[in-house]
Write a protein that holds these residues in place. Sequence first.
Motif, PDB file in Angstrom:
ATOM      1  N   UNK A 170       1.219  -1.399   0.022  1.00 39.51           N
ATOM      2  CA  UNK A 170      -0.227  -0.063   0.199  1.00 39.51           C
ATOM      3  C   UNK A 170       0.541   1.269  -0.468  1.00 39.51           C
ATOM      4  N   UNK A 171       0.827   1.580  -0.619  1.00 40.59           N
ATOM      5  CA  UNK A 171       1.383   3.505  -0.311  1.00 40.59           C
ATOM      6  C   UNK A 171       0.281   4.917  -0.019  1.00 40.59           C
ATOM      7  N   UNK A 172      -1.063   5.065  -0.338  1.00 43.34           N
ATOM      8  CA  UNK A 172      -1.305   6.051  -0.002  1.00 43.34           C
ATOM      9  C   UNK A 172      -3.001   5.917  -0.541  1.00 43.34           C
ATOM     10  N   UNK A 173      -3.612   6.642  -0.150  1.00 47.54           N
ATOM     11  CA  UNK A 173      -5.346   6.607   0.143  1.00 47.54           C
ATOM     12  C   UNK A 173      -5.968   7.925   0.084  1.00 47.54           C
ATOM     13  N   UNK A 174      -6.758   8.330  -0.930  1.00 47.28           N
ATOM     14  CA  UNK A 174      -7.836   9.592  -0.897  1.00 47.28           C
ATOM     15  C   UNK A 174      -9.607   9.435  -0.186  1.00 47.28           C
ATOM     16  N   UNK A 175      -9.549   9.881   0.265  1.00 50.41           N
ATOM     17  CA  UNK A 175     -11.199   9.711   0.562  1.00 50.41           C
ATOM     18  C   UNK A 175     -12.222  11.027   0.128  1.00 50.41           C
ATOM     19  N   UNK A 176     -12.978  10.786   0.030  1.00 44.42           N
ATOM     20  CA  UNK A 176     -14.641  12.460  -0.063  1.00 44.42           C
ATOM     21  C   UNK A 176     -15.726  11.333  -0.237  1.00 44.42           C
ATOM     22  N   UNK A 177     -16.636  12.289   0.059  1.00 45.66           N
ATOM     23  CA  UNK A 177     -18.316  11.910   0.604  1.00 45.66           C
ATOM     24  C   UNK A 177     -18.942  12.978  -0.604  1.00 45.66           C
ATOM     25  N   UNK A 178     -20.196  12.784  -0.600  1.00 44.25           N
ATOM     26  CA  UNK A 178     -20.989  13.621  -0.822  1.00 44.25           C
ATOM     27  C   UNK A 178     -21.091  13.997  -2.536  1.00 44.25           C
TER      28      UNK A 178
ATOM     29  N   UNK B 217      -4.337  19.914  -2.472  1.00 40.04           N
ATOM     30  CA  UNK B 217      -2.482  19.318  -2.699  1.00 40.04           C
ATOM     31  C   UNK B 217      -2.232  18.062  -1.795  1.00 40.04           C
ATOM     32  N   UNK B 218      -2.322  17.279  -0.690  1.00 38.48           N
ATOM     33  CA  UNK B 218      -2.226  15.669  -0.586  1.00 38.48           C
ATOM     34  C   UNK B 218      -2.919  14.664  -1.468  1.00 38.48           C
ATOM     35  N   UNK B 219      -4.117  15.329  -2.175  1.00 34.15           N
ATOM     36  CA  UNK B 219      -5.091  13.968  -2.911  1.00 34.15           C
ATOM     37  C   UNK B 219      -4.411  13.678  -4.302  1.00 34.15           C
ATOM     38  N   UNK B 220      -3.953  15.270  -4.706  1.00 36.20           N
ATOM     39  CA  UNK B 220      -3.573  15.235  -5.342  1.00 36.20           C
ATOM     40  C   UNK B 220      -2.502  15.010  -5.850  1.00 36.20           C
ATOM     41  N   UNK B 221      -1.653  14.895  -5.003  1.00 31.15           N
ATOM     42  CA  UNK B 221      -0.032  14.278  -5.120  1.00 31.15           C
ATOM     43  C   UNK B 221      -0.184  12.650  -4.965  1.00 31.15           C
TER      44      UNK B 221
END
Length: 167
Positions: free
Chosen positions: A109-117, A132-136
Amino acid sequence: MSRTTVRTAITTALASLATASAALIGAAALATPAQAATVTTSTLQTQLVNYTNATRARAGCKPLRVDSRLLLAARGHSAYQARTRKMSHIGSGGSTFVTRAHRAGYAWPMSENVAYGYPTASQTMKAWMASPGHRANILDCRAKAFAVGVYRATNGTPYYTQEFGWR
């Protein structure tokens, strides 16, 4: 049966069919805009996979392959968030994306993005790209695999999880 009786029966049947069809079309037209606009979670996942790879290609990164183990981890985390109605990188029992990926059988595993709505995949992607973090995470050319899991809360709110992996 006479020809006239047969014609009358056929005409009556066709009229009934036309009335039933009109009723069905009318019922479909009565759907609320929210019902009409609801996209399946599978479609949202597929769209986000495509948007992510297109965005990476524009940045000079290779496309990512979808990994079924990361999909299991991503969908599970989205389901947890939808049940609890909390968007967080911390999941059930204090799990992290690393824990969830390992439980699903994925060792890198490397990274994770989360969102809702966000009701659409394009809106979700825009939000991730504005962070910035999600984009990276999306534009990290070292990533090789990923998956997107979408799950809806009982009120219809979609929860999104995007998992990235090194291999």
